[in-house]
Design a protein around this motif. Sequence first.
Motif, PDB file in Angstrom:
ATOM      1  N   VAL A   1      57.966  21.190  77.710  1.00 30.74           N
ATOM      2  CA  VAL A   1      58.756  21.798  76.646  1.00 30.74           C
ATOM      3  C   VAL A   1      58.060  23.082  76.194  1.00 30.74           C
ATOM      4  CG1 VAL A   1      59.799  19.658  75.760  1.00 30.74           C
ATOM      5  CG2 VAL A   1      57.583  20.395  74.886  1.00 30.74           C
ATOM      6  N   GLU A   2      58.801  23.912  75.507  1.00 27.02           N
ATOM      7  CA  GLU A   2      58.230  25.096  74.867  1.00 27.02           C
ATOM      8  C   GLU A   2      58.040  24.752  73.400  1.00 27.02           C
ATOM      9  OE1 GLU A   2      59.249  29.832  74.324  1.00 27.02           O
ATOM     10  OE2 GLU A   2      60.528  28.590  75.589  1.00 27.02           O
ATOM     11  N   ILE A   3      56.896  25.098  72.839  1.00 28.64           N
ATOM     12  CA  ILE A   3      56.573  24.715  71.462  1.00 28.64           C
ATOM     13  C   ILE A   3      56.151  25.940  70.666  1.00 28.64           C
ATOM     14  CG2 ILE A   3      55.076  23.319  69.990  1.00 28.64           C
ATOM     15  CD1 ILE A   3      54.647  21.472  72.438  1.00 28.64           C
ATOM     16  N   GLU A   4      56.717  26.053  69.478  1.00 28.13           N
ATOM     17  CA  GLU A   4      56.269  27.060  68.512  1.00 28.13           C
ATOM     18  C   GLU A   4      55.667  26.296  67.350  1.00 28.13           C
ATOM     19  OE1 GLU A   4      59.416  29.765  67.306  1.00 28.13           O
ATOM     20  OE2 GLU A   4      60.429  29.328  69.196  1.00 28.13           O
ATOM     21  N   GLY A   5      54.452  26.627  66.978  1.00 25.89           N
ATOM     22  CA  GLY A   5      53.800  25.958  65.859  1.00 25.89           C
ATOM     23  C   GLY A   5      52.445  25.399  66.249  1.00 25.89           C
ATOM     24  N   GLU A   6      51.864  24.646  65.329  1.00 21.38           N
ATOM     25  CA  GLU A   6      50.485  24.181  65.481  1.00 21.38           C
ATOM     26  C   GLU A   6      50.396  22.831  66.190  1.00 21.38           C
ATOM     27  OE1 GLU A   6      46.494  23.457  62.772  1.00 21.38           O
ATOM     28  OE2 GLU A   6      48.423  23.768  61.770  1.00 21.38           O
ATOM     29  N   VAL A   7      49.798  22.864  67.373  1.00 24.89           N
ATOM     30  CA  VAL A   7      49.579  21.651  68.162  1.00 24.89           C
ATOM     31  C   VAL A   7      48.159  21.682  68.733  1.00 24.89           C
ATOM     32  CG1 VAL A   7      52.010  21.326  68.780  1.00 24.89           C
ATOM     33  CG2 VAL A   7      50.542  22.698  70.253  1.00 24.89           C
ATOM     34  N   SER A   8      47.761  20.568  69.319  1.00 18.31           N
ATOM     35  CA  SER A   8      46.432  20.456  69.919  1.00 18.31           C
ATOM     36  C   SER A   8      46.279  21.442  71.077  1.00 18.31           C
ATOM     37  CB  SER A   8      46.216  19.025  70.412  1.00 18.31           C
ATOM     38  OG  SER A   8      47.222  18.673  71.345  1.00 18.31           O
ATOM     39  N   PRO A   9      45.035  21.844  71.359  1.00 17.06           N
ATOM     40  CA  PRO A   9      44.813  22.739  72.496  1.00 17.06           C
ATOM     41  C   PRO A   9      45.062  22.024  73.821  1.00 17.06           C
ATOM     42  CG  PRO A   9      42.720  22.169  71.453  1.00 17.06           C
ATOM     43  CD  PRO A   9      43.806  21.554  70.624  1.00 17.06           C
ATOM     44  N   MET A  10      45.352  22.794  74.844  1.00 12.62           N
ATOM     45  CA  MET A  10      45.617  22.247  76.167  1.00 12.62           C
ATOM     46  C   MET A  10      44.299  21.796  76.802  1.00 12.62           C
ATOM     47  SD  MET A  10      47.737  24.041  79.282  1.00 12.62           S
ATOM     48  CE  MET A  10      49.066  24.564  78.229  1.00 12.62           C
ATOM     49  N   GLU A  11      44.310  20.597  77.362  1.00 11.56           N
ATOM     50  CA  GLU A  11      43.134  20.081  78.040  1.00 11.56           C
ATOM     51  C   GLU A  11      43.330  20.119  79.555  1.00 11.56           C
ATOM     52  OE1 GLU A  11      41.863  16.375  76.323  1.00 11.56           O
ATOM     53  OE2 GLU A  11      41.717  17.256  74.327  1.00 11.56           O
ATOM     54  N   TRP A  12      42.323  19.729  80.321  1.00 10.25           N
ATOM     55  CA  TRP A  12      42.297  19.893  81.774  1.00 10.25           C
ATOM     56  C   TRP A  12      43.476  19.256  82.491  1.00 10.25           C
ATOM     57  CZ3 TRP A  12      42.215  15.953  85.264  1.00 10.25           C
ATOM     58  CH2 TRP A  12      41.881  14.677  84.789  1.00 10.25           C
ATOM     59  N   ARG A  13      43.883  18.049  82.101  1.00  5.25           N
ATOM     60  CA  ARG A  13      44.968  17.360  82.806  1.00  5.25           C
ATOM     61  C   ARG A  13      46.269  18.164  82.704  1.00  5.25           C
ATOM     62  NH1 ARG A  13      45.457  11.445  83.416  1.00  5.25           N
ATOM     63  NH2 ARG A  13      43.598  11.546  82.159  1.00  5.25           N
ATOM     64  N   GLU A  14      46.564  18.618  81.504  1.00  2.00           N
ATOM     65  CA  GLU A  14      47.781  19.402  81.280  1.00  2.00           C
ATOM     66  C   GLU A  14      47.697  20.763  81.982  1.00  2.00           C
ATOM     67  OE1 GLU A  14      50.583  20.644  77.494  1.00  2.00           O
ATOM     68  OE2 GLU A  14      48.482  20.136  77.127  1.00  2.00           O
TER      69      GLU A  14
ATOM     70  N   VAL B   1      50.688  16.703  67.530  1.00  2.00           N
ATOM     71  CA  VAL B   1      51.322  17.554  66.521  1.00  2.00           C
ATOM     72  C   VAL B   1      50.365  17.722  65.349  1.00  2.00           C
ATOM     73  CG1 VAL B   1      53.302  17.822  64.995  1.00  2.00           C
ATOM     74  CG2 VAL B   1      53.588  16.688  67.208  1.00  2.00           C
ATOM     75  N   LEU B   2      50.022  18.968  65.027  1.00  2.00           N
ATOM     76  CA  LEU B   2      49.076  19.234  63.940  1.00  2.00           C
ATOM     77  C   LEU B   2      49.725  19.900  62.732  1.00  2.00           C
ATOM     78  CD1 LEU B   2      46.081  20.507  66.106  1.00  2.00           C
ATOM     79  CD2 LEU B   2      46.561  18.168  65.311  1.00  2.00           C
ATOM     80  N   GLY B   3      50.896  20.500  62.924  1.00  2.00           N
ATOM     81  CA  GLY B   3      51.623  21.173  61.858  1.00  2.00           C
ATOM     82  C   GLY B   3      53.093  21.214  62.206  1.00  2.00           C
ATOM     83  N   ASP B   4      53.872  21.924  61.418  1.00  2.00           N
ATOM     84  CA  ASP B   4      55.301  22.041  61.691  1.00  2.00           C
ATOM     85  C   ASP B   4      55.518  22.751  63.027  1.00  2.00           C
ATOM     86  OD1 ASP B   4      55.656  20.903  59.215  1.00  2.00           O
ATOM     87  OD2 ASP B   4      56.349  22.731  58.242  1.00  2.00           O
ATOM     88  N   ILE B   5      56.425  22.203  63.850  1.00  2.00           N
ATOM     89  CA  ILE B   5      56.701  22.801  65.159  1.00  2.00           C
ATOM     90  C   ILE B   5      58.190  22.837  65.440  1.00  2.00           C
ATOM     91  CG2 ILE B   5      54.469  22.106  66.119  1.00  2.00           C
ATOM     92  CD1 ILE B   5      55.956  19.927  67.715  1.00  2.00           C
TER      93      ILE B   5
END
Length: 109
Positions: A51-64, A87-91
Amino acid sequence: MPQITAQGKTIECESGANLRQVLLKNGIDLYNGGSTVINCHGLGTCGTCSVEIEGEVSPMEWREKTRLSLPPHNPEKSRRLACQVRVLGDIRVTKHSGFWGQDDAIQWE
């Protein structure tokens, strides 16, 4: 509590909640076509929950990062795997067309 806007709905969740789990629990059609049945169920290996996400989320890790760098995905597109996102904030979430959500046409927003 963060709010998620997706597929015309606004949903509240706990900070740190897994995006895939929240969307599915709230009846959001996260998968396109046959990927509803054929997916990795949140392991981060198939790429169908992109998906495409706008807003505050966790950083991307190696698997992703690894999965999104392989075809049919393109690492230059701003896609994330819902199963790997906290999810860390409104997105705001946008789903694109294609079996893996890899195309440019919008499926829903």
